[in-house]
Design a protein around this motif. Structure first.
Motif, PDB file in Angstrom:
ATOM      1  N   HIS A  85       1.091  -1.309   0.112  1.00 16.37           N
ATOM      2  CA  HIS A  85      -0.045   0.072   0.318  1.00 16.37           C
ATOM      3  C   HIS A  85       0.910   1.180   0.048  1.00 16.37           C
ATOM      4  CE1 HIS A  85      -3.380  -2.949   0.658  1.00 16.37           C
ATOM      5  NE2 HIS A  85      -2.864  -3.450   1.883  1.00 16.37           N
ATOM      6  N   GLU A  86       0.430   2.510  -0.382  1.00 17.14           N
ATOM      7  CA  GLU A  86       1.187   3.944  -0.424  1.00 17.14           C
ATOM      8  C   GLU A  86       1.180   4.541   1.472  1.00 17.14           C
ATOM      9  OE1 GLU A  86       3.082   4.373  -2.541  1.00 17.14           O
ATOM     10  OE2 GLU A  86       1.886   2.746  -3.959  1.00 17.14           O
ATOM     11  N   GLU A  87       2.092   5.162   1.322  1.00 14.79           N
ATOM     12  CA  GLU A  87       1.730   5.493   2.392  1.00 14.79           C
ATOM     13  C   GLU A  87       0.560   7.138   2.909  1.00 14.79           C
ATOM     14  OE1 GLU A  87       3.918   6.234   5.691  1.00 14.79           O
ATOM     15  OE2 GLU A  87       4.622   5.347   5.074  1.00 14.79           O
ATOM     16  N   MET A  88       0.253   7.631   1.744  1.00 16.91           N
ATOM     17  CA  MET A  88      -1.148   8.385   1.774  1.00 16.91           C
ATOM     18  C   MET A  88      -2.605   7.086   2.326  1.00 16.91           C
ATOM     19  SD  MET A  88       0.587  10.953   3.059  1.00 16.91           S
ATOM     20  CE  MET A  88      -1.142  11.869   2.837  1.00 16.91           C
ATOM     21  N   GLN A  89      -2.357   6.459   1.828  1.00 19.35           N
ATOM     22  CA  GLN A  89      -4.157   5.639   1.403  1.00 19.35           C
ATOM     23  C   GLN A  89      -4.467   5.752   2.807  1.00 19.35           C
ATOM     24  OE1 GLN A  89      -2.029   1.806  -0.926  1.00 19.35           O
ATOM     25  NE2 GLN A  89      -4.804   2.453  -1.383  1.00 19.35           N
ATOM     26  N   GLN A  90      -6.191   5.193   2.555  1.00 24.93           N
ATOM     27  CA  GLN A  90      -6.371   5.406   4.140  1.00 24.93           C
ATOM     28  C   GLN A  90      -7.399   3.802   4.547  1.00 24.93           C
ATOM     29  OE1 GLN A  90      -9.253   8.546   4.535  1.00 24.93           O
ATOM     30  NE2 GLN A  90      -8.020   9.508   5.368  1.00 24.93           N
ATOM     31  N   LYS A  91      -7.817   3.109   5.142  1.00 21.55           N
ATOM     32  CA  LYS A  91      -8.549   1.840   5.254  1.00 21.55           C
ATOM     33  C   LYS A  91      -7.490   1.260   4.357  1.00 21.55           C
ATOM     34  CE  LYS A  91     -12.481   4.583   7.079  1.00 21.55           C
ATOM     35  NZ  LYS A  91     -13.990   4.093   6.731  1.00 21.55           N
ATOM     36  N   THR A  92      -6.197   0.448   4.429  1.00 21.82           N
ATOM     37  CA  THR A  92      -5.857  -0.796   4.277  1.00 21.82           C
ATOM     38  C   THR A  92      -5.603  -2.211   4.351  1.00 21.82           C
ATOM     39  OG1 THR A  92      -4.358  -0.153   4.526  1.00 21.82           O
ATOM     40  CG2 THR A  92      -3.994   1.517   2.748  1.00 21.82           C
ATOM     41  N   GLU A 155      -4.366   2.172   8.490  1.00 21.59           N
ATOM     42  CA  GLU A 155      -3.762   3.090   7.583  1.00 21.59           C
ATOM     43  C   GLU A 155      -2.077   2.914   7.216  1.00 21.59           C
ATOM     44  OE1 GLU A 155      -6.245   4.828   6.961  1.00 21.59           O
ATOM     45  OE2 GLU A 155      -7.087   4.785   9.070  1.00 21.59           O
ATOM     46  N   GLY A 156      -2.732   3.877   5.519  1.00 23.10           N
ATOM     47  CA  GLY A 156      -1.105   3.425   5.439  1.00 23.10           C
ATOM     48  C   GLY A 156      -0.524   2.383   5.275  1.00 23.10           C
ATOM     49  N   LYS A 157       1.512   2.273   5.191  1.00 23.01           N
ATOM     50  CA  LYS A 157       1.699   1.342   5.085  1.00 23.01           C
ATOM     51  C   LYS A 157       2.316   1.099   6.591  1.00 23.01           C
ATOM     52  CE  LYS A 157       4.699   1.707   2.302  1.00 23.01           C
ATOM     53  NZ  LYS A 157       6.267   1.577   0.951  1.00 23.01           N
TER      54      LYS A 157
END
Length: 426
Positions: A85-92, A155-157
């Motif tokens: 996942h990406e750092e800024m992604q939410q609800k990963t 959240e994120g990574k």
């Protein structure tokens, strides 16, 4: 060391080790999670967080609340899972805590939709029956908030996420299960740490144990009354005292200590939520010693010790060996039952520890009645009519007690089998 004694010692050590392994890491109504993993089930992964009988809260008193509290429950996923996942992604990533009463267990999963899946599929999502990535739950029409679902997202990574502190009130008496579940295969390898606290209105004792504190309180008073009555009779008939009377006194004293320790153990357990290990081990040991001594006393009385025989002679070592093995087996079973898993369903291990005790009890019963038969014959040949009548009454009373014990053992075995069945179905 002779082979039979070596075998007996090996059995004793094996049973003790099994009990200690089974009892390791258990904590009363505080359920600890120390890096446990999730098991696959159809298209989901689950972790059994606990199961207990809980009574409904008393609405008239704030101090009589019944609840399940989540304390610092942390989920940790693998580095490989987090790196997708990406750092800024939410609800990963989603992990759900689900609390369900036993009668509503069929509301978890898609059985009511004629699907074997536990997690929602894209097809069911299109039908608006559930949402992809979540466990399928059909609300109870009488109580739409149950089964209870609590969601925690990554959240994120981040490799870790902490569940927000939660307190779930229990407003209906019943048997409750807690499951931690997730549906995303990318979270495979997830670990859980932390704890949950389960409390009944009157304290932290689980539902099946709640009546026991009152029971042991009454039994402590009953043994105290019996002890006083026995002491009065002991002093009054001092000149006619036999060696056996001292053994009976020891059994009564052991019973008094046993009941007192169990009462204080349950009282402490109820007030703190954590088992006082020292008191529990003493209570368990007194129970095992009392059961062993009482059985040995019945056996030597049946052999006519002090009445027909002045000594036991060459069979003393065999009697002592049976008593030692029974003590170890009984101690192992009691340790597992009282220091083992707090869950109201204890699984297969208890059956493994119950069987040796049941076999040894059967050995005692057979030996006692065969000894009684020989003692009755000797008394009849000697024409000791008073002693013969006394032993006949003793035999009849013992036979009734054995029948009641067999009925109770049958009931316990049926309960164990039903628990194992439920455990397997889970």
């Amino acid at each position: 060391m002779r082979p039979p004694r070596r075998a007996a010692l090996s059995l004793a050590l094996g049973l003790s080790l099994a009990a200690l392994l089974a009892a390791r890491g258990a904590d009363a109504s505080v359920h600890e999670y120390a890096g446990g993993g999730f098991a696959p089930r159809t298209n989901s992964f689950f972790f059994h967080g606990g199961s207990e009988g809980l009574y409904a809260s008393d609405p008239s008193s704030n101090s009589s609340a019944s609840f399940i509290r989540f304390d610092t429950v942390v989920f940790r996923r693998t580095l490989e899972s987090a790196s997708r996942h990406e750092e800024m992604q939410q609800k990963t990533g989603l992990v759900e805590a689900i609390i369900v009463e036993i009668q509503d267990r069929d509301k978890i999963g898609g059985s009511y939709l004629h699907f074997d899946s536990i997690c929602c599929t894209p097809e069911l999502d299109k039908e608006k029956s559930c949402r992809v990535g979540e466990v399928i739950i059909r609300p109870n029409p009488d109580n739409p908030e149950w089964p209870k679902r609590i969601q925690t997202f990554f959240e994120g990574k981040n490799e870790e996420t902490t569940m927000l502190p939660q307190l779930v009130s229990i407003n209906k008496t019943g048997m409750y299960y807690l499951y931690f579940m997730f549906c995303d295969p990318q979270l495979k390898g997830l670990k859980i740490t932390g704890r949950t606290v389960w409390r009944n209105p009157q304290g932290y004792l689980p539902g099946k144990m709640a009546p026991m504190m009152t029971f042991y309180g009454f039994m402590s008073l009953a043994y105290l009354a019996l002890g006083l009555l026995w002491f009065i009779q002991f002093v009054r008939c001092w000149k006619d005292i036999l060696q056996l009377h001292y053994h009976i006194t020891a059994v009564i004293a052991l019973g008094m200590c046993e009941m007192a320790f169990w009462y204080f153990e349950y009282a402490n357990f109820n007030s703190t939520g954590t088992r006082p290990m020292d008191i529990t081990i003493w209570a368990v040991t007194f129970t095992a010693v009392k059961k062993t001594v009482s059985r040995l006393l019945l056996l030597v009385v049946s052999m006519g010790y002090g009445i027909v025989l002045p000594t036991l002679g060459g069979i003393t070592s065999r009697v002592a060996a049976l008593g030692f093995i029974y003590f170890v087996a009984s101690e192992a079973l009691e340790l597992f039952e009282n220091l083992g898993n707090i869950n109201d369903f204890s699984g297969k291990t208890r059956l493994f520890l119950v069987l040796p005790v049941a076999i040894l009890d059967a050995t005692f019963i057979i030996w006692i009645f065969s000894s009684l038969s020989r003692t009755l014959e000797k008394l009849q040949l000697r024409r000791s009519m008073a002693k013969l009548e006394l032993y006949r009454k003793f035999t009849n009373s013992l036979a009734v007690s054995v029948l009641i014990s067999i009925a109770w053992i049958g009931y316990e075995v049926s309960c164990i089998n039903s628990k194992i069945f439920i455990y397997v179905v889970q």
